[in-house]
Design an enzyme around this catalytic site. Sequence first.
Site, PDB file in Angstrom:
ATOM      1  N   ASN A  14       0.870  -1.181   0.000  1.00 50.85           N
ATOM      2  CA  ASN A  14       0.000   0.000   0.000  1.00 50.85           C
ATOM      3  C   ASN A  14       0.899   1.221   0.000  1.00 50.85           C
ATOM      4  O   ASN A  14       1.492   1.558   1.021  1.00 50.85           O
ATOM      5  CB  ASN A  14      -0.900  -0.033   1.250  1.00 50.85           C
ATOM      6  CG  ASN A  14      -1.754   1.221   1.362  1.00 50.85           C
ATOM      7  OD1 ASN A  14      -1.785   2.050   0.459  1.00 50.85           O
ATOM      8  ND2 ASN A  14      -2.451   1.363   2.483  1.00 50.85           N
ATOM      9  N   TRP A  15       1.000   1.850  -1.154  1.00 45.23           N
ATOM     10  CA  TRP A  15       1.950   2.969  -1.290  1.00 45.23           C
ATOM     11  C   TRP A  15       1.405   4.286  -0.747  1.00 45.23           C
ATOM     12  O   TRP A  15       2.104   5.301  -0.753  1.00 45.23           O
ATOM     13  CB  TRP A  15       2.372   3.108  -2.757  1.00 45.23           C
ATOM     14  CG  TRP A  15       3.208   1.940  -3.211  1.00 45.23           C
ATOM     15  CD1 TRP A  15       3.681   0.924  -2.423  1.00 45.23           C
ATOM     16  CD2 TRP A  15       3.671   1.652  -4.535  1.00 45.23           C
ATOM     17  NE1 TRP A  15       4.411   0.034  -3.175  1.00 45.23           N
ATOM     18  CE2 TRP A  15       4.417   0.457  -4.482  1.00 45.23           C
ATOM     19  CE3 TRP A  15       3.523   2.290  -5.772  1.00 45.23           C
ATOM     20  CZ2 TRP A  15       5.018  -0.115  -5.596  1.00 45.23           C
ATOM     21  CZ3 TRP A  15       4.114   1.729  -6.886  1.00 45.23           C
ATOM     22  CH2 TRP A  15       4.857   0.544  -6.799  1.00 45.23           C
ATOM     23  N   HIS A  31      -9.414   1.090   4.892  1.00 46.38           N
ATOM     24  CA  HIS A  31      -8.148   1.269   5.616  1.00 46.38           C
ATOM     25  C   HIS A  31      -8.366   2.206   6.806  1.00 46.38           C
ATOM     26  O   HIS A  31      -9.174   3.140   6.726  1.00 46.38           O
ATOM     27  CB  HIS A  31      -7.092   1.841   4.661  1.00 46.38           C
ATOM     28  CG  HIS A  31      -5.716   1.822   5.247  1.00 46.38           C
ATOM     29  ND1 HIS A  31      -5.287   2.771   6.136  1.00 46.38           N
ATOM     30  CD2 HIS A  31      -4.707   0.938   5.113  1.00 46.38           C
ATOM     31  CE1 HIS A  31      -4.045   2.475   6.511  1.00 46.38           C
ATOM     32  NE2 HIS A  31      -3.671   1.368   5.903  1.00 46.38           N
ATOM     33  N   GLU A  48      -6.763   4.607   7.880  1.00 45.53           N
ATOM     34  CA  GLU A  48      -6.561   6.038   7.578  1.00 45.53           C
ATOM     35  C   GLU A  48      -7.807   6.633   6.923  1.00 45.53           C
ATOM     36  O   GLU A  48      -8.146   7.794   7.148  1.00 45.53           O
ATOM     37  CB  GLU A  48      -5.315   6.215   6.695  1.00 45.53           C
ATOM     38  CG  GLU A  48      -4.039   5.992   7.508  1.00 45.53           C
ATOM     39  CD  GLU A  48      -2.877   5.414   6.732  1.00 45.53           C
ATOM     40  OE1 GLU A  48      -2.889   5.445   5.486  1.00 45.53           O
ATOM     41  OE2 GLU A  48      -1.934   4.913   7.383  1.00 45.53           O
ATOM     42  N   GLU A 104      -5.098  -4.972  10.493  1.00 45.47           N
ATOM     43  CA  GLU A 104      -4.108  -3.914  10.678  1.00 45.47           C
ATOM     44  C   GLU A 104      -4.377  -3.206  12.002  1.00 45.47           C
ATOM     45  O   GLU A 104      -5.198  -2.272  12.050  1.00 45.47           O
ATOM     46  CB  GLU A 104      -4.191  -2.902   9.535  1.00 45.47           C
ATOM     47  CG  GLU A 104      -3.897  -3.476   8.175  1.00 45.47           C
ATOM     48  CD  GLU A 104      -3.318  -2.437   7.219  1.00 45.47           C
ATOM     49  OE1 GLU A 104      -2.279  -2.718   6.628  1.00 45.47           O
ATOM     50  OE2 GLU A 104      -3.884  -1.341   7.101  1.00 45.47           O
ATOM     51  N   SER A 128       3.668  -2.062  10.285  1.00 44.17           N
ATOM     52  CA  SER A 128       5.129  -2.110  10.513  1.00 44.17           C
ATOM     53  C   SER A 128       5.738  -3.468  10.153  1.00 44.17           C
ATOM     54  O   SER A 128       6.688  -3.904  10.794  1.00 44.17           O
ATOM     55  CB  SER A 128       5.472  -1.722  11.961  1.00 44.17           C
ATOM     56  OG  SER A 128       5.065  -0.385  12.213  1.00 44.17           O
ATOM     57  N   GLY A 164       3.022  -0.997   4.248  1.00 42.27           N
ATOM     58  CA  GLY A 164       3.090   0.415   3.908  1.00 42.27           C
ATOM     59  C   GLY A 164       4.527   0.834   3.666  1.00 42.27           C
ATOM     60  O   GLY A 164       5.094   0.606   2.589  1.00 42.27           O
ATOM     61  N   GLY A 165       5.145   1.420   4.679  1.00 44.10           N
ATOM     62  CA  GLY A 165       6.486   1.999   4.552  1.00 44.10           C
ATOM     63  C   GLY A 165       7.501   1.110   3.840  1.00 44.10           C
ATOM     64  O   GLY A 165       8.190   1.551   2.905  1.00 44.10           O
TER      65      GLY A 165
HETATM   66  P1  13P Z   1       3.159   0.458   7.647  1.00 44.39           P
HETATM   67  O1  13P Z   1       3.704  -0.806   7.035  1.00 44.39           O
HETATM   68  O2  13P Z   1       3.884   1.689   7.174  1.00 44.39           O
HETATM   69  O3  13P Z   1       3.067   0.358   9.131  1.00 44.39           O
HETATM   70  O4  13P Z   1       1.666   0.638   7.093  1.00 44.39           O
HETATM   71  C1  13P Z   1       0.818  -0.446   7.150  1.00 44.39           C
HETATM   72  C2  13P Z   1      -0.399  -0.116   6.383  1.00 44.39           C
HETATM   73  O5  13P Z   1      -1.143   0.779   6.753  1.00 44.39           O
HETATM   74  C3  13P Z   1      -0.671  -0.874   5.158  1.00 44.39           C
HETATM   75  O6  13P Z   1      -1.943  -0.650   4.679  1.00 44.39           O
END
Ligand code: 13P
Length: 257
Positions: free
Chosen positions: A15-16, A101, A103, A171, A217, A238-239
């Site tokens: 997930n960029w 998600h 967010e 998540e 993470s 993500g990251g």
């Molecule tokens: P991180 O891997 O940066 O913690 O993000 C996870 C995420 O929200 C994937 O959708």
Amino acid sequence: MVYNPAMRKKLIAGNWKLNNNSLQTGDLIRKIIALTAGISGVDVVVAPVFPFLHAAREAIGSSGIELAAQDVFWEEKGAFTGEVAPSMLADIGCRWAIIGHSERRQYFGETDETVNKKTKAAIKAGVRPIVCVGETLAERESGATEKVIEKQLEGGFRDISEFPMTVIAYEPVWAIGTGKNATSQQAQDVHAFIRGWLKAKRGSDVADVVRILYGGSMKSSNAAELLACPDVDGGLIGGASLIAEDFSAIIRLSVGK
Ligand code: 13P
């Protein structure tokens, strides 16, 4: 049905989020392709921002990587400024959509009800939903994790029967972007709870085939341990998915390479 992990192919999804311009999008994909050459037995999905889905598709070529959108709307067409319909994603070869998600729940008013509408619309258009659930730190600390997850599952999947189309991502909100991942025990416990919910609602045949991803993470240094859990069928990353070396290492680890 006897549990057979071989039935569930691992799925590693990046997930960029709101990152990368068009050139960086193509470059990152080409690097991932080069770094995972010869690796098979795992599904790889990347989710760039909407405007670069096309550039991403060109970079993907015949590599087998699949495209996801980071969100989708539930209506097919009409006066809904700024929205994107599932059939429009399918039209450009984008076969997946991340839905709900945390967010989007936190900043954009996503609710279990909108998650449900989006998930139904995606399935109808042949776009496979990756539906996200997860508790906050306060919810975990007050012992409400399972209650919260159950509510999100009940609401998000109301009246949905096409589960084999669907992927669920666990998540924990406290693990997203914090560098503090869930331990493999914490992840396994919630994944087993989700699978138990699926079994109770839809039976073993469904529960055994639906893939449940862990997100929060995940990186190359902790992926092997998390992916070794019996009910962790992949990662939503993500990251670390923005770094070709890290994301490719996780893809390799998912098949024991
Ligand atoms: P991180 O891997 O940066 O913690 O993000 C996870 C995420 O929200 C994937 O959708």
